[in-house]
Write an enzyme that holds these catalytic residues in place. Structure first.
Site, PDB file in Angstrom:
ATOM      1  N   GLU A   1     -62.598  -6.918  12.897  1.00 44.05           N
ATOM      2  CA  GLU A   1     -61.402  -6.940  12.051  1.00 44.05           C
ATOM      3  C   GLU A   1     -60.405  -6.005  12.711  1.00 44.05           C
ATOM      4  O   GLU A   1     -60.580  -4.792  12.702  1.00 44.05           O
ATOM      5  CB  GLU A   1     -61.741  -6.513  10.621  1.00 44.05           C
ATOM      6  CG  GLU A   1     -60.663  -6.850   9.616  1.00 44.05           C
ATOM      7  CD  GLU A   1     -59.671  -5.716   9.433  1.00 44.05           C
ATOM      8  OE1 GLU A   1     -58.583  -5.775  10.073  1.00 44.05           O
ATOM      9  OE2 GLU A   1     -59.976  -4.793   8.677  1.00 44.05           O
TER      10      GLU A   1
ATOM     11  N   GLU B   1     -47.836  -3.882  16.095  1.00 49.84           N
ATOM     12  CA  GLU B   1     -48.314  -3.119  14.936  1.00 49.84           C
ATOM     13  C   GLU B   1     -47.919  -1.654  15.116  1.00 49.84           C
ATOM     14  O   GLU B   1     -48.368  -0.991  16.046  1.00 49.84           O
ATOM     15  CB  GLU B   1     -49.827  -3.250  14.792  1.00 49.84           C
ATOM     16  CG  GLU B   1     -50.351  -2.600  13.519  1.00 49.84           C
ATOM     17  CD  GLU B   1     -51.842  -2.805  13.321  1.00 49.84           C
ATOM     18  OE1 GLU B   1     -52.259  -2.968  12.157  1.00 49.84           O
ATOM     19  OE2 GLU B   1     -52.590  -2.794  14.316  1.00 49.84           O
TER      20      GLU B   1
ATOM     21  N   LYS C   1     -71.407   4.388  12.571  1.00 55.44           N
ATOM     22  CA  LYS C   1     -70.648   5.392  13.315  1.00 55.44           C
ATOM     23  C   LYS C   1     -69.417   5.769  12.505  1.00 55.44           C
ATOM     24  O   LYS C   1     -68.496   4.968  12.312  1.00 55.44           O
ATOM     25  CB  LYS C   1     -70.211   4.893  14.691  1.00 55.44           C
ATOM     26  CG  LYS C   1     -69.631   6.027  15.550  1.00 55.44           C
ATOM     27  CD  LYS C   1     -68.882   5.536  16.766  1.00 55.44           C
ATOM     28  CE  LYS C   1     -67.430   5.246  16.476  1.00 55.44           C
ATOM     29  NZ  LYS C   1     -66.623   6.441  16.106  1.00 55.44           N
TER      30      LYS C   1
ATOM     31  N   CYS D   1     -54.124  -1.980   7.664  1.00 56.02           N
ATOM     32  CA  CYS D   1     -54.018  -3.145   8.553  1.00 56.02           C
ATOM     33  C   CYS D   1     -53.320  -4.326   7.905  1.00 56.02           C
ATOM     34  O   CYS D   1     -52.655  -5.106   8.597  1.00 56.02           O
ATOM     35  CB  CYS D   1     -55.407  -3.555   9.033  1.00 56.02           C
ATOM     36  SG  CYS D   1     -56.568  -3.926   7.698  1.00 56.02           S
TER      37      CYS D   1
END
Length: 447
Positions: free
Chosen positions: A216, A349, A142, A250
């Site tokens: 992840e 984050e 995807k 990330c």
């Protein structure tokens, strides 16, 4: 150019094609060396398209050209690695038993759903696809609507390499179609890179049928500068990884932990390096900081900056402005000092060019601060004594730690602890995430 978004019918057709290819096609039944041959041809076709893929990274989501050109080859290197691993990996292991012997087989898990993020689609989806192909899985990839072309180019290369139809299927889809893919009972394994909230939903959906999952997720990584650090060398190695791609990566080292007695010195030196980074058009080869993805992300980042100021952090450089640009979703590279672990800018984050400098009084406290996070994806330790830095690194509760630098290698597993995810991509461990273990007992004389 435009790419159609997949609907429910498209998702169903892609999953059915992958299911047929796994249940009845040759791919899962080939040997590791046979699959390696296909992967090597695919890799060569990809290498011929690396300039295009780097340009697409900039054109689609605004990654600075210098950043994209440097990191795009990492995607091809992942195919290289898994081709070699498939060629030599012991998929069958014979062991003696009381009645004779047993063949312990490592077999492909089945049909995999591979879901990649928009920020680094090509390197991440390359790692997913290469490992799944090496293991003998079939798959549905995807692609994110923001970055639709990368996986399509890989599929084009797979076809050129002769990989059978139905093995690699690509759809570009939003949330609803992605949810249908995750919930399909014909999907045996899900690999997802993205937000914690979506990862939690995928974990719950997969649990209903015990589908295998690799996640992840987010990061809030800490770089610890020890008191004996060579500051100019450390900053040269660290700064590019504190706000790479405007902080939209990330593993960005967004918390910099420094000895309290050197706090002001390091904060000033770090901010001066950041201030010299060129902010501008991502197509300009000299640009280090480009725009963030969109207006919503820009406002999110600005909100964190305002919150940092309100909570008492010292703004060293940057702020909520548009970095001097009338157009584009820019945020000036922003550095806060005198940050504490209770502040939102140190805990959440941000996914923008915002870095927090936190003081510590002892190495034990530095480790405590670094570990005082919901996340555990990456980190780094900088110091003149490499053995001491290694000892500190071993105390960090995070999936990857660099000594005097930050590095990602295709033969080394990558992934997080705590809310940063489950499982690993890359390395031998990344291949084994797409394998199941089967034992077959064979009577007779032991081998």
């Amino acid at each position: 150019m435009s790419v159609p978004l997949a609907d429910a019918v498209d998702i169903g057709r892609a999953v059915s094609a992958a299911r047929r290819a796994f249940d009845h096609g040759p791919w899962p039944r080939l040997s590791g060396p046979e699959r390696a041959g296909y992967l090597k041809r695919l890799t060569q076709a990809l290498r011929e398209r690396l300039p295009l893929l780097a340009q697409l990274w900039t054109d689609q989501v605004g990654a600075p050209a210098s950043f994209a050109q440097k990191l795009t080859p990492f995607g091809a290197s992942r195919f290289d690695f898994f081709a070699t691993l498939a060629e030599h990996y012991a998929f069958d292991d014979w062991r003696p038993t009381q009645r004779g012997r047993a063949c312990v087989r490592r077999v492909p898990v089945g049909v995999a759903a591979l879901i990649a993020p928009w920020n680094a689609t090509f390197p991440i989806v390359s790692q997913q696809i290469a490992a799944a192909l090496a293991a003998g899985c079939t798959m549905v990839v995807k692609s994110p609507p923001e970055c639709p072309f990368d996986a399509l180019i890989i599929a084009e290369c797979a076809a050129a390499a002769g990989i059978p139809p139905g093995v690699l299927n690509v759809v570009t889809a939003g949330r609803e179609a992605g949810a249908q893919l995750v919930q399909s009972r014909d999907i045996d394994k899900i690999s997802f890179t993205g937000s914690v909230a979506t990862g939690q939903w995928i974990q719950r959906a997969a649990t209903d049928r015990l589908a295998r999952v690799t996640l992840e997720l987010g990061g809030k990584s800490a770089a610890i500068l020890l008191d004996d650090v060579d500051l100019p060398a450390a900053l040269a190695a660290l700064v590019p990884f504190t706000m790479p791609f405007s902080g939209q990566i990330c593993f960005a080292q967004t918390r910099v932990l420094v000895p309290r007695h050197r706090h002001d010195e390091i904060a000033e030196a770090y901010a001066s390096v950041v201030a010299r980074m060129k902010v501008g058009d991502p197509h300009d080869a000299n640009t280090a900081i480009g725009p963030v993805l969109n207006a919503r992300q820009r406002e999110r980042v600005r909100g964190y900056i305002e919150r940092g100021i309100a909570e008492g952090a010292a703004l060293v450089t940057g702020g909520t402005g548009n970095a001097g640009f009338e157009r584009g979703f820019y945020v000036a590279p922003t550095v806060f000092s005198r940050v504490t672990s209770t502040m939102a800018i140190a805990r959440e984050e941000i996914f923008g060019p915002v870095v927090s400098i936190l003081p510590y009084d002892s190495v034990d406290q530095a480790v405590e601060i670094a570990n005082d996070s919901d996340y555990g994806l990456s980190g780094s330790v900088f110091g003149a004594d490499g053995e001491r830095a290694f000892d500190v690194a071993c105390r960090l509760r995070t999936g990857n730690v660099g000594i005097n630098g930050v590095e990602i290698a295709p033969n080394v597993p990558f992934g997080g602890m705590k809310r940063s995810g489950i499982g690993r991509e890359g390395g031998r461990e990344g291949l084994e995430a797409y394998l199941e273990t089967q034992a077959i007992f064979v009577p007779g004389a032991a081998a």
